[in-house]
Design an enzyme around this catalytic site. Structure first.
Site, PDB file in Angstrom:
ATOM      1  N   GLU A   1       5.038  -4.506  11.774  1.00 16.76           N
ATOM      2  CA  GLU A   1       4.171  -3.249  11.664  1.00 16.76           C
ATOM      3  C   GLU A   1       2.915  -3.984  10.819  1.00 16.76           C
ATOM      4  O   GLU A   1       2.849  -4.419   9.701  1.00 16.76           O
ATOM      5  CB  GLU A   1       4.557  -2.261  10.786  1.00 16.76           C
TER       6      GLU A   1
ATOM      7  N   CYS B   1      -3.366   0.608   6.787  1.00 16.17           N
ATOM      8  CA  CYS B   1      -3.111  -0.334   8.010  1.00 16.17           C
ATOM      9  C   CYS B   1      -3.955   0.393   9.213  1.00 16.17           C
ATOM     10  O   CYS B   1      -4.556  -0.208  10.156  1.00 16.17           O
ATOM     11  CB  CYS B   1      -1.726  -0.586   8.333  1.00 16.17           C
TER      12      CYS B   1
ATOM     13  N   ASN C   1       0.845  -1.138   0.069  1.00 18.74           N
ATOM     14  CA  ASN C   1      -0.021   0.001  -0.077  1.00 18.74           C
ATOM     15  C   ASN C   1       0.835   1.285   0.157  1.00 18.74           C
ATOM     16  O   ASN C   1       0.423   2.092  -0.548  1.00 18.74           O
ATOM     17  CB  ASN C   1      -0.998  -0.115   1.105  1.00 18.74           C
TER      18      ASN C   1
HETATM   19  P1  NAD Z   1       1.146  -9.906   3.267  1.00 18.22           P
HETATM   20  O1  NAD Z   1       1.210 -10.174   4.956  1.00 18.22           O
HETATM   21  O2  NAD Z   1       0.441 -10.518   2.425  1.00 18.22           O
HETATM   22  O3  NAD Z   1       2.536  -9.429   2.958  1.00 18.22           O
HETATM   23  C1  NAD Z   1       3.438  -8.490   3.531  1.00 18.22           C
HETATM   24  C2  NAD Z   1       4.757  -9.018   2.828  1.00 18.22           C
HETATM   25  O4  NAD Z   1       5.102 -10.324   3.596  1.00 18.22           O
HETATM   26  C3  NAD Z   1       4.818  -9.180   1.526  1.00 18.22           C
HETATM   27  O5  NAD Z   1       6.086  -8.782   0.702  1.00 18.22           O
HETATM   28  C4  NAD Z   1       4.915 -10.645   1.173  1.00 18.22           C
HETATM   29  O6  NAD Z   1       5.654 -11.064   0.070  1.00 18.22           O
HETATM   30  C5  NAD Z   1       5.708 -11.125   2.397  1.00 18.22           C
HETATM   31  N1  NAD Z   1       5.624 -12.457   3.020  1.00 18.22           N
HETATM   32  C6  NAD Z   1       4.409 -13.144   2.881  1.00 18.22           C
HETATM   33  N2  NAD Z   1       4.691 -14.403   3.548  1.00 18.22           N
HETATM   34  C7  NAD Z   1       5.800 -14.494   3.917  1.00 18.22           C
HETATM   35  C8  NAD Z   1       6.765 -15.189   4.845  1.00 18.22           C
HETATM   36  N3  NAD Z   1       6.259 -16.373   5.216  1.00 18.22           N
HETATM   37  N4  NAD Z   1       8.133 -14.952   5.046  1.00 18.22           N
HETATM   38  C9  NAD Z   1       8.452 -13.899   4.652  1.00 18.22           C
HETATM   39  N5  NAD Z   1       7.635 -12.818   4.077  1.00 18.22           N
HETATM   40  C10 NAD Z   1       6.578 -13.150   3.800  1.00 18.22           C
HETATM   41  O7  NAD Z   1       0.444  -8.274   3.496  1.00 18.22           O
HETATM   42  P2  NAD Z   1      -0.051  -7.244   2.376  1.00 18.22           P
HETATM   43  O8  NAD Z   1      -1.265  -7.812   1.827  1.00 18.22           O
HETATM   44  O9  NAD Z   1       1.148  -7.043   1.288  1.00 18.22           O
HETATM   45  O10 NAD Z   1      -0.362  -6.095   3.052  1.00 18.22           O
HETATM   46  C11 NAD Z   1      -1.696  -5.668   3.573  1.00 18.22           C
HETATM   47  C12 NAD Z   1      -1.487  -5.992   5.234  1.00 18.22           C
HETATM   48  O11 NAD Z   1      -0.522  -5.042   5.569  1.00 18.22           O
HETATM   49  C13 NAD Z   1      -2.662  -5.552   5.771  1.00 18.22           C
HETATM   50  O12 NAD Z   1      -2.947  -6.354   6.787  1.00 18.22           O
HETATM   51  C14 NAD Z   1      -2.028  -4.120   6.378  1.00 18.22           C
HETATM   52  O13 NAD Z   1      -2.918  -3.767   7.631  1.00 18.22           O
HETATM   53  C15 NAD Z   1      -0.622  -4.471   6.718  1.00 18.22           C
HETATM   54  N6  NAD Z   1       0.083  -3.079   6.912  1.00 18.22           N
HETATM   55  C16 NAD Z   1       0.380  -2.613   7.995  1.00 18.22           C
HETATM   56  C17 NAD Z   1       1.278  -1.733   8.062  1.00 18.22           C
HETATM   57  C18 NAD Z   1       1.679  -0.830   9.447  1.00 18.22           C
HETATM   58  O14 NAD Z   1       2.583  -0.180   9.385  1.00 18.22           O
HETATM   59  N7  NAD Z   1       1.346  -1.520  10.525  1.00 18.22           N
HETATM   60  C19 NAD Z   1       1.362  -0.624   7.066  1.00 18.22           C
HETATM   61  C20 NAD Z   1       0.807  -1.488   5.823  1.00 18.22           C
HETATM   62  C21 NAD Z   1       0.199  -2.403   5.774  1.00 18.22           C
END
Ligand code: NAD
Length: 483
Positions: free
Chosen positions: A249, A283, A152
């Protein structure tokens, strides 16, 4: 604009390719047009990146804080100079309106590089007097850090991780989300241009397994993830197995409490910003809007009128203020939640499905008469779906606001100063706002509690998560022993 990068990865100060990796394609969400075709990192690329970061470690850590800071500040200037091009690229990679990316993405990344560039020279330990003896602490980098991003805020997330890590003398391998691979490559190029030594910041593309391979590597000292709670649980567990530091995060289902005495227009503005910015893909969004009964009818009237005035369309048109969802998957998740809201008896105030533009465009959607048990009030949707819940007393609103596994953010609107501070003190959330919502300046720590995360990004607080203290006791007096 040419959106195809020279190569998929950026390692050791230069673009790097290995076409043996699985295809990884970026689409412009507004049209579905392919804008870049890349490859996920093969094990050989992952190894190359980790060894480049490991090799660069000693040299980077040995530089003075001022030297490191100067490079980060130069990178901030370059980012600002190229803000428009970087914003267009971010818009094409994510679908977020240019109106937003011009002010929120590379611009906030530049703020971050500038902030940590400015404090790098002042990162020190302390002197501890102990009578005739004394002790001191040395603030050391952790070593090789891994950053893993969500889709995002691709450029901002890369900067929020890289800048404090590098300021403290760490090196980094960053894996962007497979959905938005482009912004981090630009950051890597800019850092090189600003004088960053080769190997200090590296980017590898890939899906979850590339992230998992990075986290599992014994050379890695720290992992910072921005992503969902389920991914966070996996990454945290994998990092724990190697006794690594983490910053998590993660997701949220944050409450925004609006009391009867609130400034109505400001509260509606905050609810709009906190639910529909980036088409709801934020998020910290305040997706559970608790509104006190006295103000509820006027709040819903204004919310409906203003939401229906959104300018939905081509994100590259600067007049557009509401764009498409990032992907089909994310659109379908949001649509399924909207259907669930209707099925479970929430009242649709506005929106409610796909937008007439089709494709990945959804209508900004508001549900009223939402109750705490409904799925849309309990689960993170990560789409433009706002739930409005009625409440009567402060005590009741607080209890309901905190009744969630998440704890990323929370907000309150009231003109009663004492109540505002009492309410934020009681919120189980890492980041709170009074009479505003979703502002995350670099000067303020950001992060969650409960399932929403571990650690803090931004501000001086981030330094504690990218450095460690070595304690040194200095004996100045004769050593006594019992025998
Ligand atoms: P996601 O959890 O699907 O993926 C996040 C990242 O993790 C991606 O780069 C993905 O390839 C990687 N990943 C997936 N499985 C993994 C594993 N087993 N080991 C290591 N890396 C792995 O999240 P998304 O769909 O990309 O983003 C949306 C989510 O992110 C929402 O839940 C949102 O709330 C959260 N988010 C949080 C913040 C914050 O600062 N708190 C900011 C933005 C988004």
């Amino acid at each position: 604009m040419d959106t195809q990068p020279t190569a998929s990865h950026y390692i050791g100060g230069r673009p790097t390719e290995d076409t043996a990796g699985a295809p990884l394609v970026s689409f412009y969400p507004a049209t579905g047009a392919e804008i870049a075709r890349l490859h996920a990192a093969t094990p050989a690329v992952v190894e190359q990146a980790l060894s480049a970061a490991e090799t660069a470690r000693a040299g980077w850590a040995a530089m003075t804080g001022s030297e490191r800071g100067r490079i980060l500040r130069r990178a901030a200037e370059i980012m600002r100079d190229r803000n428009r091009d970087l914003s267009i690229l971010e818009t094409m990679d994510t679908g977020k309106p240019l109106q937003e990316t011009l002010v929120a993405d590379a611009a906030s990344g530049a703020d971050c590089l500038e902030y940590f560039g400015a404090i790098a020279a002042g990162l020190t330990g302390e002197h501890i007097p102990l009578g005739a003896d004394f002790a001191y602490t040395i603030r050391e980098p952790l070593g090789l850090c891994v950053g893993i991003g969500a889709w995002n805020y691709p450029t901002q997330i890369a900067c929020w991780k890289a800048a404090p890590a590098l300021a403290c003398g760490n090196t980094m391998v960053f894996k962007p989300s497979e959905v938005t691979p482009l912004g981090a490559l630009k950051l890597a190029e800019i850092l090189t241009e600003a004088g960053l030594p080769a190997g200090v910041f590296n980017v590898v593309q890939g899906f979850g397994e590339v992230g998992a391979a990075l986290v599992a590597d014994p050379r890695v000292a720290k992992v910072s993830l921005t992503g969902s709670v389920p991914t966070g649980r996996k990454v945290y567990a994998a990092a724990a197995a190697g006794m690594k530091n983490v910053t998590m995060e993660l997701g949220g289902k944050s409450p925004l409490i609006v009391f009867d005495d609130a400034n109505l227009e400001d509260a509606v503005s905050a609810a709009i910003n906190g639910n529909f910015y980036s088409s709801g893909q934020v998020c910290s969004n305040g997706t559970r809007v608790f509104v006190q009964k006295g103000i509820l009818p006027s709040f819903l009237d204004r919310l409906k009128a203003r939401t229906e005035a959104a300018t939905i369309g081509d994100p590259l048109d600067e007049a557009t203020n509401f764009g498409p969802m990032v992907s089909e998957a994310q659109r379908d998740i949001a649509l399924a939640y909207i259907a669930k809201g209707v099925e479970e008896g929430a009242r649709l105030v506005t929106g409610g499905g796909a937008h007439a533009l089709g494709g990945l465009f959804l209508e900004p959607t508001v549900f009223a008469e939402v109750t705490d048990e409904m799925t849309i009030a309990r689960e993170e949707i990560f789409g433009p779906v706002m739930s409005v819940l009625a409440f009567e007393t402060e005590e009741e609103a607080l209890a309901r606001a905190n009744a969630t596994e998440f704890g990323l953010a929370a907000g309150v609107f009231t003109r009663d100063l004492a109540r505002a501070h009492r309410v934020v003190a009681a919120f189980e959330a890492g980041t709170c706002w009074i009479n505003t919502y979703n502002l995350t300046p670099i000067e303020m720590p950001f992060g969650g509690v409960k399932a929403s995360g571990v650690g803090r990004e931004n501000a001086h607080a981030a330094i504690d998560h990218y450095s460690q203290l070595k304690s040194v006791y200095v004996g100045m007096t004769p050593v006594e022993a019992p025998f």
